[in-house]
Design an enzyme around this catalytic site. Structure first.
Site, mmCIF file in Angstrom:
data_model
loop_
_atom_site.group_PDB
_atom_site.id
_atom_site.type_symbol
_atom_site.label_atom_id
_atom_site.label_comp_id
_atom_site.label_asym_id
_atom_site.label_seq_id
_atom_site.Cartn_x
_atom_site.Cartn_y
_atom_site.Cartn_z
ATOM 1 N N GLU A 46 0.846 -1.203 0.000
ATOM 2 C CA GLU A 46 0.000 0.000 0.000
ATOM 3 C C GLU A 46 0.879 1.250 0.000
ATOM 4 O OE1 GLU A 46 -3.172 -0.086 -0.379
ATOM 5 O OE2 GLU A 46 -3.710 -2.143 0.152
ATOM 6 N N CYS A 71 -7.299 -1.283 8.593
ATOM 7 C CA CYS A 71 -5.977 -1.309 7.948
ATOM 8 C C CYS A 71 -5.577 0.096 7.519
ATOM 9 C CB CYS A 71 -5.995 -2.245 6.734
ATOM 10 S SG CYS A 71 -6.116 -3.984 7.188
#
Length: 202
Positions: free
Chosen positions: A78, A142
């Site tokens: 990410e 998250c």
């Protein structure tokens, strides 16, 4: 390096991220790296308390968060965390009233780690795991954790999403992939800091 993985939530009674982190702990990292591993409850308020406490306790070079995504079929790096849009209830049936991580914080914070470089390098190692890049960590715990950590660390954080166990990877495969990813991240981080230091010296 501090490495928090997430505890159980929703349909993930066994959280692949925590299993993968435990596998990595068995494998270890290179000798000059102190690895600290934590399991993070899927709770907004705990994250807001725990992340600053971890930074204060260890002052790590890098924090790598690992989470599971039921939609992931690859190991996903990410690039950034998002501040706004948190509407999903956590394991305590709680959701931030403001629906954001840090009131008045920037909408998006990028990791200082160049994820494209890390992805290319890990892919070139020929592991039996596919690694991809994402700019959307999902606006749940998250993403919330990643943004909180990026804000706290001025970008010295990373987030890796893993698929559920067996879909398609084993715990061992995920552990080996995390080992390779984190070693490449540390390498990229150290090289970028060497460059910054050289620029300061001239």
């Amino acid at each position: 390096t501090s490495l928090p993985g997430f505890g159980p939530f929703g349909e993930h009674a066994i959280n692949a991220s925590w299993i993968a982190v435990q596998e990595l702990e068995k494998l270890g990292l290179r000798d000059d790296v102190d690895l600290h591993v934590y399991e993070v409850p899927v709770e907004y308020q705990t994250v807001q308390r725990l992340i600053p406490a971890l930074w204060k306790k260890h002052s790590p070079q890098l924090v790598v968060h690992v989470g599971v995504s039921g939609m992931a079929t690859t190991v996903t790096l990410e690039k950034c965390g998002h501040n706004v849009g948190y509407k999903g209830l956590d394991n305590c049936r709680f959701c931030p009233g403001s629906q954001c991580c840090v009131e008045g914080g920037p909408e998006c914070i990028d990791s200082i780690i160049d994820m494209d470089t890390v992805c290319k390098r890990v892919s070139a190692l020929g592991l039996d795991v596919t690694v991809t890049i994402s700019k959307d960590a999902g606006r749940y715990l998250c993403d919330f954790t990643y943004y909180t950590s990026l804000y706290q660390s001025r970008g010295r954080s990373a987030f890796v999403h893993v698929p559920p166990l067996g879909k398609p990877y084993t715990a061992e495969q995920l552990g080996r992939a995390l080992q390779a990813i984190i070693e490449e991240m540390l390498d990229v981080l150290e090289h970028s800091e060497d460059k910054i230091n050289c620029q300061h010296e001239h």
